[in-house]
Each structure stands twice: as C-alpha cells, then as structure tokens.
Design an enzyme around this catalytic site. Structure first.
Site, PDB file in Angstrom:
ATOM      1  N   TYR A 176      74.490  27.286  35.039  1.00  0.00           N
ATOM      2  CA  TYR A 176      74.156  28.372  34.235  1.00  0.00           C
ATOM      3  C   TYR A 176      72.485  28.449  34.530  1.00  0.00           C
ATOM      4  CZ  TYR A 176      78.358  29.912  32.517  1.00  0.00           C
ATOM      5  OH  TYR A 176      79.762  30.493  32.351  1.00  0.00           O
ATOM      6  N   ARG A 224      75.048  21.664  25.711  1.00  0.00           N
ATOM      7  CA  ARG A 224      76.251  21.502  26.867  1.00  0.00           C
ATOM      8  C   ARG A 224      75.627  21.188  28.164  1.00  0.00           C
ATOM      9  NH1 ARG A 224      81.844  21.515  26.722  1.00  0.00           N
ATOM     10  NH2 ARG A 224      82.932  23.393  27.655  1.00  0.00           N
TER      11      ARG A 224
END
Length: 661
Positions: A176, A224
């Site tokens: 991401y 994360r």
C-alpha cells in the site's frame, strides 16, 4: 492459572493501555460498503459483526481501513466519513461501547492510500500498476503528500473523540501507499520524501508525530508492517524470497527500530505485497506460522510489542511463540471470521471446539471478484450476524439427512440446533464424504480438522447416524419423515476414452481415498484446482508429474479462485518441476502410459507413466427430490448433488436450507 494457554490469556501492555489477552482480531475489509452507511458511518451490520467478536473474547479488535483522504485521490464524496463526522461519531460511539461491554479494546485503522495497487490512484512515483503493467500511477506532489498526512492526523483525532482506544496506520504492508514510500523499488523521489531510508519513512514519521500532537502522547498508535516483500520486481513474484528486490528482513529490522523511535507503540506484522499475494493473504499451501521466525528477528531489535499475523490458526503454536519470546500476541483475520468465539474456546481449554479456518481464501475471492463484501466458507453468518442465526423452530419436525458429507453434516447440525429430530443416513461406514479425499493432501491439515470438528459436533448434539444406508425413494417413503435434506454428493467424471478402465487409469478421488502405489511417473489429467493440487502433492513426494489440461491455461475453468491461490499454484508447479501440458486432451491410456493430443490439432504424444490420474470434474449423484414429489414430504437438495462445488457452496447451501426447515 490452570490452563495450557496461560501466555495467550495473559494481559498485553501497549504503552499505557492494557489489553486483556494476546489474541487480536485483524483488520479486514472495514472500508467495504456492507459495513458502512450512506455517509461512511458504521451501520448495524458492522456493529453486530464487531460486537460478536468482542463477545467471543478478543482482547483487541482492529477495525479495517477507512480512507480519510477526500482531497487528493478520487473518491465518492458522499461516502467519505470525513465529510460527515457527526454521523460517523454517533455509530462509532455505539461500536466502541458495545465492544467495551466485554472488555475488548478497539483500534481504528486509517489509510494514507492504496497507491499503485489500484489504477487511477496516486503513488510516490510514476509506477506500473499491480496487475496492469501497461498502466501508470500518477506521482504525488509534495503538497498532496502533506494533505494526505493531514487527513490521517485529523481522522485520528476524530477516532479518539469517538471512543476508539487507539489507531493503526494502514499500512507499511501489502504494497500500500506507505509501503511504496518506504521501498526503494517504488520510491524514486528526489525530495525529502525519497532517497535514504529515513526520508522514505518521513511520511510515516510525520503521521505518528501529528497523531501524538493532537491526541496526546499516551494515545496508542500501531503500524501494520510487512517484514518481507517476496518480489523480484514490480508484478514479478519471488516464490523462494531469494534476491529480494522489495523489502528484506534486514531492512525491516532497521525500519522497526526507526518506527519505535518515531513514537509508534506497537507493530502489527506480516509479509507480502499484492505482487506476491500468496504471501500477503496466505492460502492453505503456506505453512502455519510462517511469519514467526521473521517477527522474532524484529522483536529482538525493539522494545515495543510485536503482534504477528498470517496463518496463525493454531493456538498451541501461538502460545509457544509467545512463551519463547518470539512475539507478543497473535493476530487472527480469517480465523476470526470462521469462529468469532476462538478466544473464548481457548479460555475454556477447548481448542477442539474452534471451527477451523481452512485457508481457502473464499473471503478474499469475494472481495476481488467485485462483491465488496467479506464471506467465509465455513461460517455462513459472517457479517449477517443480525439476521442469519439458526432460530428455534416453531414446529419440531422429523428430518432425514441423506448423506454424511460436509453438506449433510452441516444440514444435520443446523437443523438439530433449531430443535428438530434429525437422523443422518450415510451409505458408507464413516462420515466425511468427499471431504476425506479432498483433505488427504499434506497441505490440507485444516480440512482434516474441519472433518473432525463436524464429527465432534454431530456427536455432541447426539445426532444419530445410520451407516450402510444407501436410501432410494422407496426407502425414504418407508421412513415417513416430515423433511428430507438430500446431500448425496457427486462422483468423478470418467471420459469414455480407450483405456479408461485400464489398471493404470484411476480417478483423483480413488487415489486420494485408497493411497495406492503410484510409481515413479504419473500423468494428471485436468488442470482445475483438484488436478493441480494432486500434481503439486505428488511432485512434493518426489514423483515425476506431467499435468495435462485441455484449456489454454490451468485454473481457468472456474472463477472461484482467489488471487493468492491463482498465483501460488503455478509457482508451486514450477518449483516442484511439474511439466504442464496446457491446450492438450487425453486420448488414451495404455500399457506405456497416456496418449495426449493438442486441442488445436496436430500429432499426438505418448507420455510414459505408471499411473494416469483423471481429475476432469465431478457429476452430481442421482437427485431424489423429483422422485418424492406428491408424497407429502418437504424435500431440499444441498451441496454437490445440487451442483458440484466446494466447501463454500456445500456449507452455505446446507445451512440455508436447514435454517428454513
């Protein structure tokens, strides 16, 4: 504490926040429409979905990523929660309050963006899009980066005001946007957000500093984080992980040290990116706990807690890893969907009661297929908790279930839970049906666990099972049941080719059931999922395998294949040196082996083989439903005898029928 899971059940300290145990629910698809109202607020489905996992005993729930950017990336402004903070706050207060009733803490995950993982979204640099290398992501300007960071910081303040116990930053994993900033392969910038590692981490640093400034130093912030990418280039998978071109574990250790120094309170770690999705959303072929050795290296380097996800199904494995100081807690995504009460069953000392996640990734398939909702093959109630429970039957009926495979067992279990009198009639001497040969592969441990789980449920519910009962319509009439649920399964298709009855020619079901000596060379006919799994399994045993598929590519006969499975199977076939003959059909089985020919025409070829395994599909067994019309018996047909499918279709069709009887 007299419990084999004393470490899993011990409290976890994240900064000044105390979590009641070490079992955390992973963020999964929180931004999808089925959990959000018309203005991006959590809806009633979301409230019950998360509350059910709090009832189930999770110490920490991380709600899936929300996207606060309503300025840079294109978005539906009417659906962005940042435009309607009052509506979002009202529902979020209810969510955090509901979970708090069970002592569960809740973090909200917030995303800076998805970057090159999706076409049309901004990336740190101009990059080829995942899955579409001919498409290029536009590059963020410095002002756009600042705007995105500001949105995450502002959203974090909103989350604190909503009662969330912390936030998790999405995400320096799975490739991401923050991951793309951090990796040199995707960050070619020459300003302060590119170049050296600390510059590539600047956005992550500015986010946590901003959050701490507006929310206070004690407000927990998680990251994360992926520990290894497993790529040899963009859109290029790296099965072995050698010659890594993305993030190495050595760099991950350094990143972890820096993130701790910036102010992050906990790291929620896993591996993989979209380009190698089978490491990111690992299917059943990946070993359980495969991230633990990498997480242990990071834990040695930092003082903040390390939470470890990806294939952490086994509570004994998690207990051992925590006891040995390799990690501080386990993160359960798909297992939390399969059984919301996983932690409570651990606390009971009954891990055998946990309904196993089988790693099939039906949940992931549904999302990537455009359904925009999460499902589970073994738990039909996922995100339907408010209205899809097995309610008590108003009229108790005598229910005969014909077939003791997975569909029959699910139908019997659900009907019995509703209060009906249920009997299973199974033609063999055991329960399990086709799930038994399907689970015979070395990498199908969870499927074997599912068989045992169902057998245990049938026993505990005291459902009678009549074996060696091959019922026809007349036998059913003599039983005079109120309701019949037909779950008689399916059988392998055998084409009428020369040699189909040759001793060398066997079906996949036969081979996986009876485990004959296959010899040193085999041909597997059929490049669907079952045939490919047979080819991989037998090649892993050292057998020389040739895989024959009539279609131009393997795995293209069905859409129900998740991206991770679709990526990993071809790489496993290559890794174990399986020769793939796509675009070829089986012509004959003879004393020497198999004769195949190109589908497009041309000369046939004889392949030497000791065994030829046919795995070209299944056909439904005789359906008794039509033979019982007019007899006053309510009849349902479920599972493979309705239409050959998989665990998902069998369980869901059986559950739906049984909950309406």
């Amino acid at each position: 504490m007299n419990n084999q899971f004393s470490h899993l059940l011990s409290p976890l300290q994240i900064g000044k926040l105390k979590i009641k145990n070490r079992m955390c629910m992973a963020p999964m698809g929180g931004g999808y429409a089925d959990l959000q109202g018309s203005h991006g607020e959590y809806n009633e489905t979301a409230l019950e979905y998360f509350t059910e996992r709090a009832r189930g005993g999770f110490g920490l729930i991380v709600a899936g990523a929300l996207y606060p950017d309503n300025l840079v990336d294109p978005c539906d402004q009417s659906f962005c929660f940042m435009n309607y903070p009052d509506a979002f706050m009202k529902q979020a207060h209810r969510l955090t309050e509901n979970c708090g009733l069970y002592g569960t803490k809740v973090f909200q995950q917030l995303s800076m963006g998805l970057g090159r993982n999706y076409a049309g979204l901004y990336a740190p640099s101009k990059l080829e899009v995942w899955g579409a290398p001919d498409v290029e992501s536009p590059e963020l300007t410095r002002d756009q980066i600042k705007a995105k960071i500001e949105r995450v910081v502002s959203a974090s303040k909103l989350m604190k005001d909503c009662g969330f116990d912390g936030v998790e930053i999405h995400a320096m994993h799975w490739g991401y946007l923050l991951d793309q900033f951090a990796m040199s392969i995707t960050n070619h910038r020459e300003d302060e957000y590119g170049g050296c590692l600390e510059n590539r981490l600047r956005a992550a640093r500015e986010i946590v500093e901003g959050v701490k400034q507006v929310c206070g130093a004690d407000f927990p912030v998680s990251m994360r984080m992926g520990l290894k990418s497993y790529i040899s280039g963009l859109n290029k998978r790296n099965f072995s992980g050698e010659n890594e071109k993305g993030r190495t574990i050595e760099e991950a250790v350094e990143i972890a040290r820096l993130l701790e120094s910036y102010g992050y309170d906990v790291l929620n770690v896993d591996v993989g990116v979209y380009d190698t999705f089978y490491y990111a959303a690992a299917p059943m072929y990946m070993s359980q706990g495969h991230v633990i050795p990498l997480a242990a290296q990071v834990k040695e380097a930092v003082d903040i807690p390390i939470l470890c996800g990806s294939r952490m199904n086994d509570p004994a494995m998690g207990e051992q890893a925590i006891a040995e100081g390799k990690i501080d807690g386990i993160v359960l995504g798909r297992p939390a969907m399969a059984d919301p009460f996983y932690p409570r069953k651990v606390a009971m000392g009954r891990p055998d009661k946990i309904r196993p996640c089988i790693g099939c990734n039906s949940c992931v398939y549904k999302i990537f297929d455009g359904c925009e909702h999460v499902t589970c093959a073994v738990n039909p109630q996922v995100q339907k908790e408010t209205y899809y429970r097995p309610t008590p039957a108003l009229v108790k009926k005598n229910v005969a279930v014909v077939g003791g495979g997975i569909a029959g067992m699910e139908a019997a279990r659900t009907a019995k839970m509703r209060g009906h009198n249920v009997t299973i009639y199974e033609k063999s001497d055991h329960l399990g049906g086709l799930l038994l040969p399907a689970s015979a592969h070395v990498f199908k441990k969870e499927l074997r666990q599912l068989v045992e789980w169902y057998k245990s449920e049938i026993a505990e519910l005291q459902i009678p099972v009549v074996y060696h009962a091959d019922l026809d319509a007349e036998a059913i009439r003599r039983l005079s049941p109120d309701t019949v649920i037909v779950a008689s399964g399916s059988h392998p298709v055998v084409p009428p080719i020369p040699g189909h009855d040759h001793p060398k020619c066997r079906t996949g079901v036969d081979v996986l059931t009876n485990h004959p000596d296959l010899g040193k060379k085999i041909v597997v006919v059929g490049g669907g999922l079952v045939g490919c799994e047979c080819a991989v399994d037998f090649a892993m045993q050292g057998i020389q395998v040739t895989l024959v598929e009539a279609l131009p590519e393997i795995l293209c006969a069905t859409k129900m294949i998740s991206p991770s499975v679709g990526q990993m199977i071809p790489d496993l076939l290559e890794h174990y040196h399986v020769e793939v003959k796509a675009g070829h059909k089986i012509m004959e089985v003879n004393d020497r082996g198999a004769v195949i020919a190109p589908m497009a025409g041309g000369e046939s070829q004889e392949i030497e083989a000791d065994t030829v395994i046919l795995s070209i599909g299944m056909r439904s067994n005789d359906n008794l439903e039509g033979q019982l019309y007019g007899d006053g018996i309510e009849v349902y047909t479920v599972g493979d005898c309705q239409h050959p499918g998989n665990v998902y279709t069998c369980v869901h069709s059986a559950y739906d029928a049984a909950r309406t009887v």
